[in-house]
Write a protein that holds these residues in place. Structure first.
Motif, PDB file in Angstrom:
ATOM      1  N   ASP A 224      34.115 -47.430 -30.582  1.00 33.85           N
ATOM      2  CA  ASP A 224      33.149 -46.485 -30.014  1.00 33.85           C
ATOM      3  C   ASP A 224      33.706 -45.695 -28.839  1.00 33.85           C
ATOM      4  O   ASP A 224      33.338 -44.530 -28.646  1.00 33.85           O
ATOM      5  CB  ASP A 224      31.899 -47.230 -29.556  1.00 33.85           C
ATOM      6  CG  ASP A 224      30.881 -47.363 -30.675  1.00 33.85           C
ATOM      7  OD1 ASP A 224      30.727 -46.403 -31.454  1.00 33.85           O
ATOM      8  OD2 ASP A 224      30.242 -48.424 -30.775  1.00 33.85           O
TER       9      ASP A 224
ATOM     10  N   VAL B 276      35.328 -43.621 -36.106  1.00 35.05           N
ATOM     11  CA  VAL B 276      34.023 -44.236 -35.901  1.00 35.05           C
ATOM     12  C   VAL B 276      33.494 -44.639 -37.269  1.00 35.05           C
ATOM     13  O   VAL B 276      33.228 -43.784 -38.115  1.00 35.05           O
ATOM     14  CB  VAL B 276      33.048 -43.263 -35.204  1.00 35.05           C
ATOM     15  CG1 VAL B 276      31.669 -43.899 -35.074  1.00 35.05           C
ATOM     16  CG2 VAL B 276      33.585 -42.877 -33.830  1.00 35.05           C
TER      17      VAL B 276
ATOM     18  N   LYS C  67      27.371 -38.824 -30.566  1.00 33.58           N
ATOM     19  CA  LYS C  67      28.032 -38.970 -29.268  1.00 33.58           C
ATOM     20  C   LYS C  67      27.418 -38.017 -28.229  1.00 33.58           C
ATOM     21  O   LYS C  67      27.289 -38.363 -27.044  1.00 33.58           O
ATOM     22  CB  LYS C  67      29.529 -38.701 -29.410  1.00 33.58           C
ATOM     23  CG  LYS C  67      30.280 -39.753 -30.220  1.00 33.58           C
ATOM     24  CD  LYS C  67      30.363 -41.064 -29.486  1.00 33.58           C
ATOM     25  CE  LYS C  67      31.199 -42.083 -30.223  1.00 33.58           C
ATOM     26  NZ  LYS C  67      31.249 -43.383 -29.520  1.00 33.58           N
TER      27      LYS C  67
END
Length: 334
Positions: free
Chosen positions: A197, A213, A249
């Motif tokens: 992450d 990811v 994100k």
């Protein structure tokens, strides 16, 4: 040949051992790897290489191999693609620089120009590589038949097994061999996909690595410096999976507001917003107010993602409680 129950029972141990080989992040065992190279050449009826060279990553090995191949052509340095406007990160250029001393030695003190090596990045070749530890899946098969079933032909792969158990990718030539280190970091999610992450999912000693990811490769800043993600970058990203990671994100609710999402419905339950996303389903979220006050007496807003076909704020809120809108009548909100 038909395997016995006793032989089949040994499958799990072999799979486990070779899985650890493929995922190892231990420093290369250079002595054992070079011994494996000797055995591999001999098994193929070849004279072992006079010299071995070590590099810090598969990228470095591919660069050196590509340069060697292009310099061996009659056209020499002109065989590399001309310099383009491609800008490479300092990390990639550092890998290039780590290759120059070895190229100078291989080329008998007449190394190619640095720019020539950089230009080779746009035309890297991988077909000459042996994958070392990443050959574990196929070598495991042959090792089982050699060790458990006594198939002599499979024993000829002992050298390749040693190399795989000792280092990363490698390249074989008539008089030299190029070997590379294993990654120093490798992170997986619970489904075995490369994933991290907030760090590199895979990183090699010379700084080469990838950010992923849940198995989706993304530009490094998306993971390492997500504050640099922009709305424009998200909206112009062509890869749907990469775009989704960027949006997560950046923050879906933040993206919704910053990108000018359209308010499509408002009622006592909240405000429903929708944002069209190219080649993907719309991003639809309902904005609700937390009925529980904060210590200062204010009430926080929350955004909840709901199905793209949601048409009212009430329907969106009721969906989060697995109820139909006309049957959602809470007596107390918390």
């Amino acid at each position: 040949m038909e395997l016995t129950a006793e032989q089949k029972a040994q499958f799990p141990a072999f799979l486990d051992r070779w899985m650890k080989v493929g995922l190892s992040t231990a420093p290369a065992d250079r002595q054992q790897a070079e011994r494996g190279i000797q055995l591999a050449y001999q098994a193929a009826g070849l004279t072992p290489p006079e010299r071995t060279y070590w590099l810090g990553s598969p990228l470095a090995g591919a660069i050196v191999d590509t340069v060697i191949s292009k310099l061996s052509l009659p056209s020499g340095e002109t065989s590399a693609k001309k310099s383009t406007k491609t800008t490479y990160s300092p990390r990639i250029l550092a890998v290039v620089d780590s290759c120059l001393p070895i190229l100078e030695t291989i080329c008998d003190g007449k190394p190619p120009k640095r720019q020539f090596v950089i230009d080779c990045l746009s035309d890297l070749q991988l077909h000459n590589a042996a994958y070392g530890q990443h050959d574990a899946s196929i070598l495991c098969f042959y090792d089982f038949f050699a060790q458990v079933c006594g198939v002599e032909e499979c024993r000829k792969l002992e050298g390749l097994n040693l190399v795989a158990q000792s280092c990363g990718w490698w390249w074989a030539y008539d008089t030299i061999a190029i070997l590379t280190e294993r990654p120093r970091r490798l992170a997986l999610d619970d489904r075995g996909r490369l994933h991290a992450d907030s760090d590199w999912a895979i990183l090699y000693p010379d700084g080469f690595g990838y950010c992923l990811v849940h198995g989706v490769e993304v530009p490094e800043h998306v993971v390492l410096e997500p504050s640099k993600i922009t709305v424009k970058e998200i909206e112009t990203e062509q890869n749907v999976e990469v775009r989704r990671v960027m949006m997560e994100k950046y923050g879906q609710s933040r993206f919704l507001l910053d990108s000018g999402a359209k308010e499509i419905h408002k009622d006592d339950w909240g405000i429903l917003y929708s944002k069209e996303v190219p080649e993907d389903e719309p991003l639809v979220m309902v904005k609700v107010v937390n009925s529980t006050p904060e210590p200062d007496g204010s009430h926080k807003d929350y955004f909840i993602r709901v199905p793209p076909d949601t048409t009212t704020a009430r329907a969106g809120v009721s969906w989060t409680f697995a109820q139909e809108a006309d049957k959602y009548h809470p007596e107390v909100e918390t």
